[in-house]
Structure formats: C-alpha cells, structure tokens
Design an enzyme around this catalytic site. Structure first.
Site, PDB file in Angstrom:
ATOM      1  N   GLY A 267      43.482  54.540  -2.330  1.00  7.81           N
ATOM      2  CA  GLY A 267      43.680  55.951  -2.609  1.00  7.81           C
ATOM      3  C   GLY A 267      45.063  56.432  -2.213  1.00  7.81           C
ATOM      4  O   GLY A 267      45.782  57.034  -3.001  1.00  7.81           O
ATOM      5  N   ALA A 268      45.436  56.156  -0.968  1.00  4.24           N
ATOM      6  CA  ALA A 268      46.722  56.639  -0.478  1.00  4.24           C
ATOM      7  C   ALA A 268      47.040  55.978   0.853  1.00  4.24           C
ATOM      8  O   ALA A 268      46.202  55.293   1.428  1.00  4.24           O
ATOM      9  CB  ALA A 268      46.685  58.151  -0.297  1.00  4.24           C
ATOM     10  N   MET A 269      48.277  56.217   1.332  1.00  6.38           N
ATOM     11  CA  MET A 269      48.720  55.558   2.559  1.00  6.38           C
ATOM     12  C   MET A 269      49.542  56.507   3.427  1.00  6.38           C
ATOM     13  O   MET A 269      50.455  57.174   2.939  1.00  6.38           O
ATOM     14  CB  MET A 269      49.545  54.308   2.170  1.00  6.38           C
ATOM     15  CG  MET A 269      50.071  53.542   3.355  1.00  6.38           C
ATOM     16  SD  MET A 269      48.712  52.896   4.377  1.00  6.38           S
ATOM     17  CE  MET A 269      49.491  52.941   5.982  1.00  6.38           C
ATOM     18  N   ASN A 271      51.943  56.373   5.631  1.00  6.59           N
ATOM     19  CA  ASN A 271      53.254  56.017   6.182  1.00  6.59           C
ATOM     20  C   ASN A 271      53.926  57.222   6.847  1.00  6.59           C
ATOM     21  O   ASN A 271      53.931  58.314   6.305  1.00  6.59           O
ATOM     22  CB  ASN A 271      54.175  55.524   5.073  1.00  6.59           C
ATOM     23  CG  ASN A 271      53.471  54.591   4.125  1.00  6.59           C
ATOM     24  OD1 ASN A 271      52.952  53.569   4.548  1.00  6.59           O
ATOM     25  ND2 ASN A 271      53.401  54.959   2.858  1.00  6.59           N
ATOM     26  N   HIS A 303      43.228  63.699   4.636  1.00  5.91           N
ATOM     27  CA  HIS A 303      43.000  62.434   5.350  1.00  5.91           C
ATOM     28  C   HIS A 303      44.332  61.810   5.787  1.00  5.91           C
ATOM     29  O   HIS A 303      44.519  61.475   6.958  1.00  5.91           O
ATOM     30  CB  HIS A 303      42.218  61.477   4.441  1.00  5.91           C
ATOM     31  CG  HIS A 303      41.948  60.130   5.026  1.00  5.91           C
ATOM     32  ND1 HIS A 303      40.743  59.811   5.623  1.00  5.91           N
ATOM     33  CD2 HIS A 303      42.716  59.015   5.115  1.00  5.91           C
ATOM     34  CE1 HIS A 303      40.785  58.558   6.051  1.00  5.91           C
ATOM     35  NE2 HIS A 303      41.978  58.040   5.744  1.00  5.91           N
ATOM     36  N   GLU A 304      45.247  61.682   4.829  1.00  9.85           N
ATOM     37  CA  GLU A 304      46.532  61.043   5.170  1.00  9.85           C
ATOM     38  C   GLU A 304      47.314  61.903   6.156  1.00  9.85           C
ATOM     39  O   GLU A 304      47.950  61.390   7.070  1.00  9.85           O
ATOM     40  CB  GLU A 304      47.359  60.774   3.910  1.00  9.85           C
ATOM     41  CG  GLU A 304      46.649  59.982   2.809  1.00  9.85           C
ATOM     42  CD  GLU A 304      45.936  58.723   3.277  1.00  9.85           C
ATOM     43  OE1 GLU A 304      46.368  58.117   4.283  1.00  9.85           O
ATOM     44  OE2 GLU A 304      44.924  58.346   2.645  1.00  9.85           O
ATOM     45  N   HIS A 307      46.002  61.449   9.665  1.00  8.63           N
ATOM     46  CA  HIS A 307      46.413  60.171  10.265  1.00  8.63           C
ATOM     47  C   HIS A 307      47.676  60.325  11.114  1.00  8.63           C
ATOM     48  O   HIS A 307      47.942  59.484  11.976  1.00  8.63           O
ATOM     49  CB  HIS A 307      46.703  59.138   9.172  1.00  8.63           C
ATOM     50  CG  HIS A 307      45.526  58.275   8.793  1.00  8.63           C
ATOM     51  ND1 HIS A 307      44.672  57.723   9.715  1.00  8.63           N
ATOM     52  CD2 HIS A 307      45.105  57.837   7.580  1.00  8.63           C
ATOM     53  CE1 HIS A 307      43.759  56.985   9.081  1.00  8.63           C
ATOM     54  NE2 HIS A 307      43.998  57.046   7.791  1.00  8.63           N
TER      55      HIS A 307
HETATM   56  N1  ARG Z   1      45.211  53.564   5.635  1.00  9.68           N
HETATM   57  C1  ARG Z   1      44.947  53.900   4.270  1.00  9.68           C
HETATM   58  C2  ARG Z   1      43.951  55.036   4.307  1.00  9.68           C
HETATM   59  O1  ARG Z   1      42.803  54.894   4.490  1.00  9.68           O
HETATM   60  C3  ARG Z   1      44.391  52.770   3.462  1.00  9.68           C
HETATM   61  C4  ARG Z   1      45.294  51.627   3.277  1.00  9.68           C
HETATM   62  C5  ARG Z   1      44.568  50.467   2.812  1.00  9.68           C
HETATM   63  N2  ARG Z   1      45.401  49.378   2.422  1.00  9.68           N
HETATM   64  C6  ARG Z   1      44.941  48.171   2.127  1.00  9.68           C
HETATM   65  N3  ARG Z   1      45.768  47.270   1.768  1.00  9.68           N
HETATM   66  N4  ARG Z   1      43.713  47.825   2.227  1.00  9.68           N
HETATM   67  O2  ARG Z   1      44.323  56.147   4.301  1.00  9.68           O
HETATM   68 ZN    ZN Z   2      42.751  56.281   6.322  1.00 20.59          ZN
END
Ligand code: ARG
Ligand code: ZN
Length: 883
Positions: A267-269, A271, A303-304, A307
C-alpha cells in the site's frame, strides 16, 4: 534444492547485536536507468556490546562492486570475501571510514525492491531488506544512522530529485545534469531510506504543529494526477492533528512529502519525511474513486504518518518485532478512522476482515504468531496476522488499561525509547509499569499462533437468582506449534433482560474489570475453563458476549433464534447487534446448505425474512442498516466449515438474496426512495452510509431481474456523478445474467476510462469476480488486454488476485483449470516479482479446507511449482503448504 541452502531459516533466539554501528552515512547517486552508480561513505565504530576483532559484514544483493576503500586506502582482493548476499572484510580497525562504489540496474529491477523504475521515474522500496540492493550496508533495523544523500540526474527527464530530510544544497552540472543534496538529521535504519527522481508535479499545503512550527506538506504526482490529491492532503492534516490530540505526538521535520507511484508491491511506505505510496492509496476524485477508496486513502495516509513515531522515532530491534510497529500503527489508524467516520461501521468492517481473512491464515499452513520466531524470507511476514491480529492485541492492551493509562503508557514508551530499536517486551513493559497490570500470561498472544475457540454455556438458577456463565477456551494446533496454553482473554459482557435492557452486573465469582453494578464488564478469562457467577439477576437473561469484539477469538454459544432476534433489536452494543444478525444469517444459510447438499431445494427460514423486514422498518442509521442487511460473504460462510461446500454456499446465498428481495420488495423500494442524496459528492460518513444503503437495496432488487430495475441500474451507471454509484451499477449489470447489458456496460466503461489506470483496475476486477462460468476464459483473455501487465502489482491483484481469491465458485471449479492457471501465473511471476508471486499463491495453499478431489488437484499444482527453481519467498510458502 541447493540454491536454498545458502538462505537458511533465521531464528529469533539467535539474535545478536550488530558488530559495528554506523555513525554517519553519505550517499551519492548518479542516476541512469541501466547503470546507476552509488557511492557510499560510512563512518563505522565497533559496537561495545560485541566481542572485539569481529570482521565487518555487510549485506549486498545484485550489486556490481566498482571500488572499495578503508580510511582512503583501497582494499585489495585478498582482504575481503564477496558472496551473493554479503561483503565481508576481515581485520578492520575499531573506527574507520568505509567507502564503496557500486553499479546497479534499476530499469531491470522488476522485484520493485531496492531502487527501481516506475514508468519514467526512479523510486525506492527498502523495507524490509531492500537497501542491500542499493549498496553494501548492515541492512538491519538496529543499525541507525544519519543520512546525507546527493542525487544527480538529467535535468530534463528528472527535474525533481527527492530524498529523506531537508534539502541542503543543489546545483547544475555538466551534460544537462543537476543535483540536490538532502540531509536527514534523525538517525534511522536503512529500511527507512528513500529516493525519488522524476518529472513530478507538486500539490502544496502546510500544517502548523501544536508548538507553532510550520511544516510544508507536499504531494508529488505525475502531471495528470494533480486534480486527485485533495483528499490525501486533507487526510494528512487530519492525521497530524489527531496524533497531537490523542497521543501528544508532534511532527519533527520541516517538510513532509508523499510521492505516488504506479508500480508498488504494497500500500505505502513510511520512509522518514518521504513517504512513497502506491498511487491507489493517494489518488482520488469523486468521479474516479469509490467511497471505499476514499476511506482507504484516509486510513493509509494516516497509517504512514503515524509511523513517524510508532516505527521511525522508535523502531524495531529486528524483523521478528515487526508487529511492534505494524500492530500498534494499525491500531492507531483504526482509531483515527473510527473518529473521522462512523465508529461502529469501522469496527464492523475491521472485524469482518479479521474473521474472514486473518482467521483463515491462522488456520492454514502459514499460520504464525504475532511475533514469529523464525523465517526464511521476512517479506512473507507482512501478513494479516502481524498487522490485523497485532492491532487486536494492542486493542486488548488498550482496553485493559483504559484510555488514560494507555496514553500514559504510550507516552512512557515513546519517551523512554526515542531514537532506539526495541522489542515487544519494551512496549508491554511501559504499559505494565503505568498500570501495575501483570502481562505475563497475556504475552502468549504474541507467541502463540491460531485463533482461540471459546465455548460458552450458561445456567440460570431461579431460586438463588444467580446466573452462571461457563467459558472454555481452546487454541487449535497450528502447523508451526503443537502445544497451546490458555490465554488471558478479555471477554466484554452484558446481560439483557426480557425488555432488552442491560442488567447491572454484580459478579460474585470470577475476575472482571469495572465496578459492581456496571452494565457491561470485561471478564478476565485465564483458565482453560472458568465459571463466572452473577448475582441478583431477576429473570433468565440473554447474554451479550464479546461486546465490541473484545478479543480476536471465535465464540460459540447455543443461542436460539429468539435470543438472537432479541439481541439484534435491543443490544446496547452496536457491534453485537450487527453480529447477532450475522449469526442468524449464518444459521439460516447453513441450514440451506445442508438441504442443498442432500439434493433438496433449499428454502430460506422465514424468521430471517421477518428479521430483515424489521431492520428495514427500524430507525437505524443508513450506514448501520446497510451493514446489517448484508448477508455474510461467501468467504466468511466458508470459514464456518471444516470442508467448505463451495457450490452450496454460492447457490444458497444467491437463493437467500433473491428470497429476501421477493419478500421485501416494497420495503426495499421504500428504503431506496427515502435515502436519496442531493448536492455534490461528499465522502463523509453520512453520505457514504446512504450510498451504501441504496446500492445494497438496489442489488437485492436486481436479483428480481425485471426490466424496470435493470433500466434503473443502467440509468445510475450512465448518470452517476461519482464512481461509487457508477461502479456499483457496473457490478450489478456485469454480475447479472444479462450478458448483452453486461457487455454494453463494460464497453462503455472502458471507453470512458481507458486512460485512467486506477479506474481500469476496477474494470478488470469486476470481470474477474463475475459468477458466470466463463469467468476463467475471460480472465485469461483479459491478460492480453493492452491495459494489463504482469509487471504491475495493482493489475495482477485486480485480475488474477481477484479471480483466485474472490471468485470462489469458479476458482474451485471441478475441472481444476483454475488451479493450473494460478500455478502457471505464479511460476511466471516469480521470475519477476517474488513478493507478489508468494502472495498470489495463497488460495492454493488452503487445500486442507476442501474435499478430497479438489485437495488432490490443488496439491498437484503445488507440487508442480515445487519442482521449479524458486525465489526464497515462494519456496518458503510452498514448502509450508505442501502436504
Ligand atoms: N511498512 C509498510 C507499512 O505497513 C509496509 C512495507 C512493506 N514492505 C514489504 N516489502 N513487505 O506501512
Ligand atoms: Zn505500517
């Protein structure tokens, strides 16, 4: 398979701190599609927590090493060992500057992990272990460092160059190239690194934090998507404000960027300062995105953002702790969405998904605890168990503490561990410390896989006016674990009298939260079997158990139809009112399935018809009414069986829907007339609820197959000013038996939307889910459609994923052709994108739930896949799923 001997199982118990810490990292990217050069300068210091003299071990994959030096001296060949996944340098000093240059090939990186191309832009995905595809590095979350990143690229093709933190320098270079340097002052693990380069356009806004700092908010997209960013921006601002108000968390950099990319595995990341999103989780406009998409965007953006504290400022020590950040952050985004929308509806949606999909995972061959203790490939553990069950575990903690103590606990956790990489124990310790609650038994929720089954029975003693509730708990054996211990399970309970009112609860045996006399209390189930006794109960009550779904368990109680109707009408807990209706429907449908299986004509229980009639005459809100009128999905019904009667479930659910429509036609029509919307599209809870209710009524009426209703749906398809109504109408037309209408609607929709990839995803999906028996042939044909590509995960999910995962009756067709089809696609896909391949195979791994004939055909395909040379990702899943 010798290839896998290099990639052994990794165990939590083997964790050791890193031998070297990175104090500072400087990166320079010279971007070219096929030959990108990455220069790194890393200042390493030996970690005092480890013994002296250890070699420097760096991860690296698919890298071409150009040069290597230590403290400015080039390193000769005999001082290092290079393998497929590591660079090891023996005899290094305690402090030194490591410098390397490598070459990588982003244009041919189809795994979408590391640095890759999406359309004409460069982007990255480093979680979990993708940074090692960018350069040599200790690619583990407990090595945190500050990063300075210089990006160099062609000025015309890539006018926008982004990385984490703040821009500190930029300039022009020879050959039409330019550069930008970014500095991230916050120490972070490499999995939070990001880089983007492309011809992107900007939507800009700002947010003033609670301490009065102004933060620039930037959403970067391809030019044609500029008009689709407003909702994501609003969601971001709402999330920033909510996190300040509810958790006291303020944003920490001067800039927060989101970039939308079309090719993205998840879905998203999150960073640091530079979130990268699947475009499906950012872009929305009334005419192109459904209500569901609007709500998903709101949730994922939040959500992001969340984080930034739960994940980035405080991160995970190792990947076994993944749920520490994901479970907590999902819990946070669920609460946020509940606050922004209708809380009861949000809870119903989340629990439905958990009970349908996570429970199935927990009962299947890849079952694992919220904190796994071993893995081959960590990418396989971004699962519903880590995310959704993990969130339920945090929710139980929050409910055990209550809102004030939970906030104190989270404050303590963030303050104590800011800048650290920590474990689940650290989180729970903070919660225990502020509350005095003992979590020793509760910790089994993190280590034990499988969905606990609660069997409840009751007894009312008219003499003593006492009511006994006896609860037995049992966690079934899972493939990974034989022995299961009793869990500490919070069972929120109320008792209804014959008028439907809550009875004050005076507990004389058993442990519970709350005060004597409260009308709902959390029973603390700790033993394998326990009896709770309530005093001063005037008449035999109806128990309302597991209110708000207070624990992720299956609960059975021998409810009579009368009792369920009573709960449906009167329960003060909105979730349980809905759940009572679902239980009623499951009972009715199961009875029909038995009839069907024994060759009789199934008929829907008139009790359910009357219950649904009552719903339509009630004063429930449109959103709740829509939820309550919806019959349980085929997948959820399937979960109720050891051997899933695929055809029976499909046929009986259709018959039930048609029976309801016939019996309640005038009520459904009235309902439709009373909830018409006016004014421009708004994706708020009220309007979403009304649209949902209208489309629910309409799709019931559509089962009557009258020309008048078809015409009405066709009008909606043509005239809708929003995608929710257009897509709903398209689905009704395509899934009805009227092939001519279906064809016409699909053609028209394609004409209208062929330029919009995200809308076309829906077009693929609606066909993939078509119940008619030609579905597989269609899906195969659509794979040659110019809009389809096996390289784009959204397309794969919309067509192949939707067909195999959501079109049960066709996927499990007795000719076995669909099993073979999925295996073929997965084998091809594994060569390009192992993460997507290993997810797509899921439906085939669930063979245990089907009859012998299907089992055998499914296993044959799994065995065929196992013969091939596989990625680690797919190998791990296949080896668990094989009989
Ligand atoms: N941390 C990200 C999130 O849940 C998901 C990243 C997953 N990446 C992966 N290669 N499985 O917001
Ligand atoms: Zn997450």
């Amino acid at each position: 398979m010798s290839h896998h001997e290099n990639n052994p199982v990794i165990y939590l118990k083997d964790y050791l701190p890193p031998a070297f810490l990175a104090d500072k990292v400087e990166l320079t990217f010279d971007l070219y599609p096929n030959q990108t050069r990455v220069k790194s300068a890393i200042y390493f210091t030996r970690n005092e927590k480890r013994e002296s003299g250890l070699p420097l071990e760096l991860h690296g994959a698919d890298l071409k090493l150009i040069s290597l030096s230590l403290d400015g001296q080039s390193v000769s060949d005999d001082r290092y060992v290079l393998s497929d996944d590591q660079l090891v340098i023996t005899e290094v000093p305690d402090r030194f500057l490591f410098e390397a240059e490598v070459e990588i090939d982003p244009a041919n990186n189809t795994s979408l992990e590391g640095l890759y191309r999406s359309n004409t832009m460069f982007c990255t995905q480093c979680e979990a272990e993708g940074f090692r595809k960018i350069t040599y590095y200790p690619d583990r979350p407990d090595v945190m460092s500050s990063f300075t990143t210089t990006v160099i690229a062609d000025k015309t093709e890539y006018p926008v160059l982004l990385s984490n933190g703040n821009p500190v320098d930029k300039g022009e270079l020879d050959n039409n190239r330019h550069f930008v340097t970014w500095q991230d002052p916050f120490h972070k693990p490499a999995y939070l690194f990001a880089l983007v380069a492309g011809d992107l356009k900007l939507v800009k806004d700002s947010f003033t934090t609670m301490s009065g700092r102004e933060v620039a908010l930037e959403i970067w997209v391809e030019p044609e998507n500029l008009s689709k960013c407003d909702h994501a921006m609003l969601s971001l601002k709402n999330a920033m404000k909510w996190d300040e108000e509810v958790y006291g968390r303020e944003y920490d950099l001067d800039i927060y960027m989101i970039v939308a990319v079309n090719d993205f595995n998840m879905g998203a990341m999150e960073n640091k300062g530079l979130n990268i999103f699947n475009s499906s989780c950012v872009l929305a406009r009334a005419d192109t995105a459904t209500d569901m998409a609007f709500q998903r965007i709101e949730g994922v953006v939040a959500h992001e953002y969340f984080h930034n504290w739960s994940g980035n400022r405080v991160t995970c020590r190792d990947w076994f702790q993944l749920s520490l950040k994901e479970g907590f952050t999902v819990y946070r985004d669920q609460c946020f969405s509940a606050d922004m929308n209708d809380a009861a509806v949000k809870r119903i949606e989340d629990v439905s998904m958990l009970r349908t999909a996570q429970f199935a995972e927990d009962a299947g061959p890849t079952a694992h605890p919220v904190r796994p203790d071993h893995f081959i490939e960590i990418s396989n553990f971004y699962t519903l168990t880590i995310y959704e069950k993990g969130s339920e575990v945090v929710r139980m903690i929050a409910n055990l503490l209550g809102p004030d103590l939970f906030r104190k606990g989270s404050d303590l956790y963030f303050e104590r561990h800011d800048g650290q990489a920590v474990t689940v124990e650290d989180f729970v310790a903070a919660m225990s410390e502020v509350s005095g609650i003992d979590f020793e038994q509760f910790m089994r929720w993190y280590s034990q896989a499988g969905t606990p089954q609660l069997d409840v029975s009751d007894h009312y003693d008219a003499e003593t006016k006492q009511y006994h509730l006896t609860i037995r708990q049992m966690t079934p054996v899972t493939k990974d674990q034989q022995d299961k211990l009793p869990l500490h399970i919070p069972v929120k309970t109320g008792l209804l009298n014959t008028d439907g009112q809550d009875i004050p609860l005076i507990l004389v045996q058993g442990e519970a939260s709350g005060q004597q006399g409260d009308t709902d209390r959390v029973l603390h189930l700790r033993e394998a079997e326990q009896t709770f006794i309530f005093d001063q109960i005037p008449d035999a009550p109806v128990p309302s158990l597991l209110r708000g779904f207070s624990a992720p368990v299956k609960l059975s109680f021998p409810y009579s139809q009368q009792q369920l109707l009573h709960l449906m009408r009167h329960d003060s807990d909105g979730f349980n009112r809905w759940d009572a209706g679902q239980r009623l429907a499951v009972d009715a449908l199961q009875t029909m399935v038995s009839e069907f299986e024994s060759g009789r004509v199934p008929e829907l229980d008139s009790g359910l018809v009357e219950a649904w009639r009552n719903l339509l005459g009630s004063d429930l809100s449109p959103a709740i009414l829509a939820e309550m009128l919806s019959l349980p999905e085929e997948a959820y019904l399937g979960e109720q069986y050891d051997v899933i009667p695929v055809d029976g479930i499909h046929a009986c659910r259709r018959i039930a829907r048609k029976t309801l429509a016939q019996a309640l036609e005038s009520e459904l029509r009235t309902c439709l007339e009373t909830h018409q919307l006016s004014g421009p599209y708004k994706p708020d809870a009220d309007d979403i609820g009304k649209r949902r209710l209208n489309n629910t009524c309409l799709s019931y009426l559509m089962t009557l197959e009258t020309a008048e209703i078809t015409e009405r749906v066709w009008q909606q398809f043509n005239q809708a000013d929003n995608m929710t109504d257009q897509q709903a109408a398209l689905t009704m037309l395509v899934h009805s038996g009227q092939d001519e209408k279906a064809r016409e609607a699909l053609e028209q929709f394609e004409q209208q939307w062929q330029q919009d990839a995200l809308v076309m995803d829906m077009w693929f999906q609606v066909q993939a889910r078509r119940p008619q028996p030609d579905a597989l042939a269609r899906v195969k044909a659509l794979m040659s459609h110019p809009g389809f590509s096996l390289k784009n995960p959204n397309k794969v999910r919309s067509l192949v994923g939707a067909y195999c995962g959501q079109n049960r009756v066709n996927f499990h067709g007795l000719d076995g052709h669909s099993y073979r089809f999925l295996a073929d696609v997965v084998l091809e896909l594994d060569q390009m994108n192992p993460q997507i391949a290993s997810r797509l195979i899921t439906p085939l791994t669930r063979w245990q739930k089907f009859d012998a004939k299907r089992q055998q055909m499914m296993q044959t395909e799994l065995q065929r896949i196992a013969q091939a040379e596989l990625s680690n990702d797919l190998y791990e899943v296949i080896s668990k799923a094989l009989p």
